[in-house]
Scaffold this active site. Structure first.
Site, PDB file in Angstrom:
ATOM      1  CG  ASN A   3      -6.415   8.702   1.448  1.00 49.75           C
ATOM      2  OD1 ASN A   3      -5.621   8.852   0.670  1.00 49.75           O
ATOM      3  ND2 ASN A   3      -7.379   8.282   1.981  1.00 49.75           N
TER       4      ASN A   3
ATOM      5  CB  SER B 174      -3.879   5.955   1.181  1.00 48.78           C
ATOM      6  OG  SER B 174      -5.205   6.120   0.684  1.00 48.78           O
TER       7      SER B 174
ATOM      8  CG  ASP C 169      -6.061  12.002   9.776  1.00 48.10           C
ATOM      9  OD1 ASP C 169      -5.948  12.540   8.588  1.00 48.10           O
ATOM     10  OD2 ASP C 169      -5.648  11.217  10.650  1.00 48.10           O
TER      11      ASP C 169
HETATM   12  C1  FPP Z   1      -4.263   8.617   6.215  1.00 46.18           C
HETATM   13  O1  FPP Z   1      -5.273   8.685   6.843  1.00 46.18           O
HETATM   14  C2  FPP Z   1      -3.395   9.762   5.673  1.00 46.18           C
HETATM   15  C3  FPP Z   1      -3.983   9.564   4.225  1.00 46.18           C
HETATM   16  C4  FPP Z   1      -3.835   9.033   3.560  1.00 46.18           C
HETATM   17  C5  FPP Z   1      -3.117  11.293   3.935  1.00 46.18           C
HETATM   18  C6  FPP Z   1      -5.020  11.753   3.988  1.00 46.18           C
HETATM   19  C7  FPP Z   1      -3.847  13.518   3.172  1.00 46.18           C
HETATM   20  C8  FPP Z   1      -4.631  13.946   2.729  1.00 46.18           C
HETATM   21  C9  FPP Z   1      -6.109  13.386   1.285  1.00 46.18           C
HETATM   22  C10 FPP Z   1      -4.958  15.757   1.864  1.00 46.18           C
HETATM   23  C11 FPP Z   1      -3.875  15.719   1.219  1.00 46.18           C
HETATM   24  C12 FPP Z   1      -2.621  16.865   1.504  1.00 46.18           C
HETATM   25  C13 FPP Z   1      -2.411  17.983   0.233  1.00 46.18           C
HETATM   26  C14 FPP Z   1      -1.851  18.535   1.071  1.00 46.18           C
HETATM   27  C15 FPP Z   1      -4.006  18.786  -0.121  1.00 46.18           C
HETATM   28  P1  FPP Z   1      -7.010   8.028   5.456  1.00 46.18           P
HETATM   29  O2  FPP Z   1      -7.734   8.756   5.992  1.00 46.18           O
HETATM   30  O3  FPP Z   1      -6.137   8.157   4.241  1.00 46.18           O
HETATM   31  O4  FPP Z   1      -7.250   6.155   6.553  1.00 46.18           O
HETATM   32  P2  FPP Z   1      -8.121   5.935   7.556  1.00 46.18           P
HETATM   33  O5  FPP Z   1      -9.246   5.516   7.023  1.00 46.18           O
HETATM   34  O6  FPP Z   1      -7.342   4.846   7.962  1.00 46.18           O
HETATM   35  O7  FPP Z   1      -7.743   7.065   9.011  1.00 46.18           O
END
Ligand code: FPP
Length: 240
Positions: free
Chosen positions: A74, A71, A26
């Site tokens: 996302n 995720s 993150d």
């Molecule tokens: C959770 O936070 C974190 C993740 C699902 C990781 C997301 C990482 C990326 C999109 C970067 C990808 C990496 C590379 C190496 C290209 P969240 O933001 O989904 O959840 P939150 O809203 O609860 O913080």
């Protein structure tokens, strides 16, 4: 002993490392914004760091590593950012395919990657197939992954089988990560102290480590400090 030039902290006991380390990467976006860069430059830097940390985990002799890459939630991000993340991951897999093979490293996936753009589906399928017999190290990419979605899929598989599950292990076998041990140690970078739908079933007895460092700045040294912290903990698994 190690391929890299990274010094090993004298407090790190290489004989007591976790078997499986999982990382919530993150802070890429905030890392970029702080530098006046577009968010996708942060993801690019995050991917470069992913490569560095995967190499270091491998050099340390840890057998399994899971990285939360995208995720099921996302998809709510702007399309431009989503497309950027997917193309960065695709390039990584395409460019590093041979180096995984040379290192005896297998790539597996947690998540329904068939719903991703077809070029990325092809890249993932290629590397998974190419490395399927490698057994020195397993890199598990959690992509289009959600812990609740994974559990729901497991429940549906159990119902479809028509057979009552006798144990917790029976259910674990229905999940994406069925071939991996549960993560011993979960790290989240960037200062957020939450799990965000990551490995909900598997984390029952995981140790957690939260650091304010943004993912692109999380170094091999930082990883070693986290592992030293892990080694100071007493895991009891409900016993005394
Ligand atoms: C959770 O936070 C974190 C993740 C699902 C990781 C997301 C990482 C990326 C999109 C970067 C990808 C990496 C590379 C190496 C290209 P969240 O933001 O989904 O959840 P939150 O809203 O609860 O913080």
């Amino acid at each position: 002993m190690f391929a890299g030039k990274i010094k090993i902290n004298k407090h790190l006991d290489l004989s007591r490392l976790p078997a499986h380390i999982a990382i919530i990467m993150d802070g890429n976006g905030r890392w970029a914004t702080r530098r006046g860069l577009p968010r996708n430059m942060g993801h690019k830097a995050g991917c470069e760091n992913l490569k560095r940390i995967v190499q270091h985990i491998y050099d340390l002799g840890i057998k399994y590593a899971t990285f939360y890459t995208f995720s099921t939630e996302n998809w709510k991000r702007p399309k431009e950012e989503i497309d950027g993340i997917f193309s960065i991951v695709r390039d990584y897999l395409d460019e590093d395919g041979d180096s995984f093979l040379e290192r005896g490293a297998r790539v597996v996936v947690s998540g329904d990657y068939t719903k991703l753009p077809s070029d990325l589906v092809d890249s993932i399928s290629r590397i998974v197939e190419k490395t399927k017999n490698c057994d020195k190290f397993t890199l598990n990419l959690a992509i289009n992954y959600g812990g609740r979605d994974e559990i729901l899929r497991g429940v549906n598989k159990a119902i479809e089988s028509g057979e009552k599950l006798e144990s917790v292990d029976d259910f674990s076998k229905l999940l994406y990560s069925s071939e991996l041990p549960d993560p011993d140690f979960i790290i989240r970078t960037s200062g957020e102290m939450r799990i965000s739908n990551f490995m909900l079933w598997q984390m029952a007895y995981s140790e957690f480590y939260f650091t304010k460092t943004y993912w692109p700045s999380f170094s091999e040294k930082d990883l070693q400090l986290a592992l030293i912290d892990f080694q100071r903990r007493k895991r009891r698994y409900g016993s005394i």
